[in-house]
Design a protein around this motif. Sequence first.
Motif, short mmCIF file in Angstrom:
data_model
loop_
_atom_site.label_atom_id
_atom_site.label_comp_id
_atom_site.label_asym_id
_atom_site.label_seq_id
_atom_site.Cartn_x
_atom_site.Cartn_y
_atom_site.Cartn_z
N TRP A 211 -8.56 -3.58 7.18
CA TRP A 211 -8.91 -3.66 5.74
C TRP A 211 -10.25 -2.98 5.50
O TRP A 211 -10.40 -2.22 4.52
N ALA A 212 -11.22 -3.24 6.34
CA ALA A 212 -12.54 -2.62 6.16
C ALA A 212 -12.45 -1.10 6.24
O ALA A 212 -13.11 -0.38 5.46
N HIS A 213 -11.64 -0.60 7.16
CA HIS A 213 -11.44 0.85 7.29
C HIS A 213 -10.77 1.40 6.04
O HIS A 213 -11.15 2.47 5.54
N VAL A 214 -9.78 0.68 5.50
CA VAL A 214 -9.12 1.11 4.27
C VAL A 214 -10.13 1.22 3.13
O VAL A 214 -10.14 2.20 2.37
N LEU A 215 -11.00 0.22 3.01
CA LEU A 215 -12.01 0.25 1.95
C LEU A 215 -12.91 1.48 2.09
O LEU A 215 -13.23 2.15 1.09
N ARG A 216 -13.33 1.77 3.31
CA ARG A 216 -14.20 2.93 3.51
C ARG A 216 -13.50 4.22 3.08
O ARG A 216 -14.08 5.07 2.40
N LEU A 217 -12.25 4.39 3.51
CA LEU A 217 -11.52 5.61 3.16
C LEU A 217 -11.28 5.71 1.65
O LEU A 217 -11.43 6.79 1.06
N LEU A 218 -10.93 4.60 1.02
CA LEU A 218 -10.70 4.61 -0.43
C LEU A 218 -11.99 4.98 -1.17
O LEU A 218 -11.98 5.77 -2.12
N ALA A 219 -13.10 4.39 -0.74
CA ALA A 219 -14.37 4.67 -1.40
C ALA A 219 -14.76 6.13 -1.25
O ALA A 219 -15.25 6.77 -2.21
N VAL B 81 9.61 -2.69 -9.16
CA VAL B 81 8.32 -2.11 -9.49
C VAL B 81 8.09 -0.92 -8.56
O VAL B 81 8.62 -0.88 -7.45
N ARG B 82 7.31 0.03 -9.02
CA ARG B 82 6.96 1.16 -8.16
C ARG B 82 6.13 0.62 -6.98
O ARG B 82 5.14 -0.07 -7.19
N SER B 83 6.54 0.96 -5.76
CA SER B 83 5.86 0.36 -4.61
C SER B 83 5.98 1.25 -3.38
O SER B 83 6.82 2.16 -3.32
N ARG B 84 5.13 0.95 -2.41
CA ARG B 84 5.22 1.52 -1.07
C ARG B 84 5.15 0.35 -0.10
O ARG B 84 4.20 -0.44 -0.13
N VAL B 85 6.16 0.21 0.74
CA VAL B 85 6.22 -0.88 1.71
C VAL B 85 5.89 -0.29 3.08
O VAL B 85 6.63 0.56 3.59
N LEU B 86 4.78 -0.75 3.67
CA LEU B 86 4.30 -0.19 4.93
C LEU B 86 4.43 -1.21 6.04
O LEU B 86 4.07 -2.38 5.89
N PHE B 87 4.95 -0.75 7.18
CA PHE B 87 5.04 -1.60 8.37
C PHE B 87 5.14 -0.69 9.59
O PHE B 87 5.39 0.51 9.48
N HIS B 88 4.93 -1.29 10.75
CA HIS B 88 5.16 -0.61 12.03
C HIS B 88 6.34 -1.30 12.69
O HIS B 88 6.28 -2.49 12.96
N ASP B 89 7.40 -0.55 12.93
CA ASP B 89 8.61 -1.17 13.46
C ASP B 89 8.38 -1.68 14.88
O ASP B 89 7.70 -1.03 15.69
N VAL B 90 8.94 -2.84 15.16
CA VAL B 90 8.76 -3.48 16.47
C VAL B 90 10.08 -4.11 16.90
O VAL B 90 10.91 -4.49 16.07
N ASP C 3 -3.03 6.89 1.81
CA ASP C 3 -2.07 7.87 1.31
C ASP C 3 -1.07 7.22 0.36
O ASP C 3 -0.64 7.83 -0.64
N ALA C 4 -0.67 5.97 0.64
CA ALA C 4 0.26 5.26 -0.24
C ALA C 4 -0.38 4.96 -1.59
O ALA C 4 0.26 5.08 -2.64
N PRO D 126 -4.80 2.75 8.80
CA PRO D 126 -5.43 2.73 7.48
C PRO D 126 -5.18 4.00 6.67
O PRO D 126 -5.09 3.95 5.44
N ARG D 127 -5.06 5.14 7.36
CA ARG D 127 -4.76 6.39 6.65
C ARG D 127 -3.46 6.28 5.85
O ARG D 127 -3.36 6.78 4.73
N ARG D 128 -2.45 5.60 6.40
CA ARG D 128 -1.17 5.43 5.69
C ARG D 128 -1.37 4.62 4.42
O ARG D 128 -0.72 4.89 3.39
#
Length: 365
Positions: free
Chosen positions: A216-224, A310-319, A347-348, A342-344
């Motif tokens: 989450w912290a990495h996502v915030l940095r990239l978004l900012a 609703v318009r959405s992007r569903v992100l996961f890593h398959d396991v 981008d979403a 976090p890059r994904r």
Amino acid sequence: MTAPWHRARRILCVRLDSLGDVLMCTPAMRALREAVPGRTLTLLGSPSGAPALPFVPELDDAIAWSAPWTKSAKPAASGAAAPAPIATLAARGFDAAVIFTTYTQSALPAALLCQLAGIPLRLAHCRENPYDLLSDWVPDPEPATLVRHEVQRQLALVQRVGCRSAGLGLSFVPRPADVTAARARLAAAGVDPDRPWILLHPGASAASRRYPAAHWAHVLRLLAQELQLPLVLTGSAEESELVDGIQFASAVPAISLAGRLALGELGAALRLAAVAVTNNTGPAHMAAAVGTPVVDLYALTNPQHTPWNVRSRVLFHDVPCRFCYKSTCPEGHQACLAGIEPRRVVDAVRALLDAARATPAAVAT
């Protein structure tokens, strides 16, 4: 409508788990209500689900109860389970009960409760033969022959007694006072509610559905760095420590409203946001209900709860261990979420912002 359901005016809707689960039942509740003029609906819900009442127009009343057979049940102060509300339900004189469950839950405890309360019509999916506990038994096809979205499952249930609705969206309607309060809180924090900003909700009731705090912290940095839009973190009072830690670790000027928004104000904030980024938890479904595009960091604990209509992007890593239905990762690695780079996420968010600018009226399920 099938007889004798066309004579049922007072309906009890039983949904005993979380707020998000209640919201995914609202299209089916709408179908129930619209089928008979003057029909009223009462929710028998958990302490976290029943507070939806003021924001769901399909509901007339709610009874909060922590059912002892649910995983979220909490013992009373004495250590004993909260007593069953048989007398309360009997006094209401309900004509019928619709018991909403996922396919991993049994409807039989709630069916017995409703029978003991003297509710004559009782409808539910059930895998085993309920005998007289259900007056209207729908054999459960899941997961043996199919797996449906939770909304589709509940719509199919009420259709068995002739209830259909053209309106398939989720219901959550913030009150005008909630919108005013949310706008004021945003403005006080330096966010113009009328310009694009991003809401991020890092919490979830189950540990298995929480995207790692460092991610989450990495996502915030990239978004900012890349989007330069205001970033607003939300969460319950219990999640304030989590949110504060993410905010500190990101080292960007994100704003925290954790613990400062009532439920209606959170719904209003979600409606005002350009995009919401959440775990698979109640605010994801609130965002869907108010029509805000959502990036859903989707733990593969189950397949039925993706954002609806609703318009959405569903992100996961398959396991290989997908669809474990566990509140805590049984493997200890939480790879279905930890594997989302976090890059994904960024981008979403960008894709949803671009889509909204290009086709503001479009909706994707």
